[in-house]
Design a protein around this motif. Structure first.
Motif, PDB file in Angstrom:
ATOM      1  N   GLU A 140       0.799  -1.664  -0.009  1.00  0.00           N
ATOM      2  CA  GLU A 140       0.084  -0.080   0.146  1.00  0.00           C
ATOM      3  C   GLU A 140       1.042   1.155  -0.287  1.00  0.00           C
ATOM      4  OE1 GLU A 140      -3.409   0.499  -0.665  1.00  0.00           O
ATOM      5  OE2 GLU A 140      -3.304  -1.668  -1.024  1.00  0.00           O
ATOM      6  N   GLU A 141       2.223   1.046   1.128  1.00  0.00           N
ATOM      7  CA  GLU A 141       2.987   2.871   1.090  1.00  0.00           C
ATOM      8  C   GLU A 141       3.557   2.969  -0.266  1.00  0.00           C
ATOM      9  OE1 GLU A 141       6.891   3.740   2.521  1.00  0.00           O
ATOM     10  OE2 GLU A 141       6.189   2.143   4.024  1.00  0.00           O
ATOM     11  N   LYS A 142       3.593   1.918  -1.210  1.00  0.00           N
ATOM     12  CA  LYS A 142       4.534   1.930  -2.811  1.00  0.00           C
ATOM     13  C   LYS A 142       2.914   2.099  -3.486  1.00  0.00           C
ATOM     14  CE  LYS A 142       9.040   1.195  -1.737  1.00  0.00           C
ATOM     15  NZ  LYS A 142       9.191   1.948  -1.942  1.00  0.00           N
TER      16      LYS A 142
ATOM     17  N   THR B  75       0.611   4.027  -2.858  1.00  0.00           N
ATOM     18  CA  THR B  75      -0.087   5.107  -2.235  1.00  0.00           C
ATOM     19  C   THR B  75       1.563   6.657  -3.199  1.00  0.00           C
ATOM     20  OG1 THR B  75      -0.428   4.769  -0.642  1.00  0.00           O
ATOM     21  CG2 THR B  75      -0.046   6.958  -0.616  1.00  0.00           C
ATOM     22  N   GLU B  76       2.076   6.220  -3.541  1.00  0.00           N
ATOM     23  CA  GLU B  76       3.897   6.646  -3.810  1.00  0.00           C
ATOM     24  C   GLU B  76       3.672   7.221  -5.382  1.00  0.00           C
ATOM     25  OE1 GLU B  76       7.370   5.143  -2.785  1.00  0.00           O
ATOM     26  OE2 GLU B  76       6.955   5.022  -0.379  1.00  0.00           O
TER      27      GLU B  76
END
Length: 162
Positions: A88-90, A92-93
């Motif tokens: 999810e972090e990637k 979002t980025e």
């Protein structure tokens, strides 16, 4: 054979780093190959571009606003992110980066800077994208064309980074 494998590897690398860019090789063929024969003719591409412009012009006023442009791209991006195996972090980025770039792209495509992208402005961008992907200039974009274009773009990016 070794050259073809190198081109394929370059294409796969680019697909991973620019996964939602509308004019990257594999995405280009996926997006515009209406008859699913693995290639895109110029006529097939033009029909797809006309349909995409009309779909992007959600209020039907004959031009595309920046908001309409970003919303259309955002919907495609979300589908690609949903299918991605990134965390999810990637995601979002990637989403933030791609949406920032979409605003920039609109500003570049809006040649007369009136805040409205006319069909002609949209078509000009498409013509450049098709020409870039059609590596052998035969009027048909194939996986071989896309791989050669990806390899050429990778070399250009590597040179720019030095």
């Amino acid at each position: 054979m070794k050259f073809q494998l190198t081109l394929t590897a370059a294409l796969l690398t680019l697909a991973g780093t620019a996964m939602a860019a509308p004019h990257e090789g594999s995405a280009f063929i996926h997006d515009y190959d209406a008859d699913h024969d693995g290639q895109v003719s110029r006529a097939e591409f033009d029909i797809g571009r006309i349909a995409r412009f009309k779909a992007t012009d959600t209020n039907g006023d004959g031009w595309v606003s920046e908001n309409e442009y970003v919303q259309e791209y955002s919907a495609r991006l979300e589908q690609q992110l949903a299918a991605s195996d990134r965390n999810e972090e990637k995601k979002t980025e990637e989403r933030q980066r791609q949406i920032r770039q979409t605003h920039v792209r609109f500003g570049v495509l809006d040649k007369d800077k009136d805040g409205k992208m006319a069909q002609a402005e949209y078509d000009l961008s498409g013509a450049r994208a098709f020409a870039e992907q059609d590596n052998d200039k035969d009027g048909i974009v194939t996986a071989t064309d896309a791989a050669a274009t990806a390899a050429r773009q990778l070399v250009a990016r590597e040179k720019a980074a030095q």
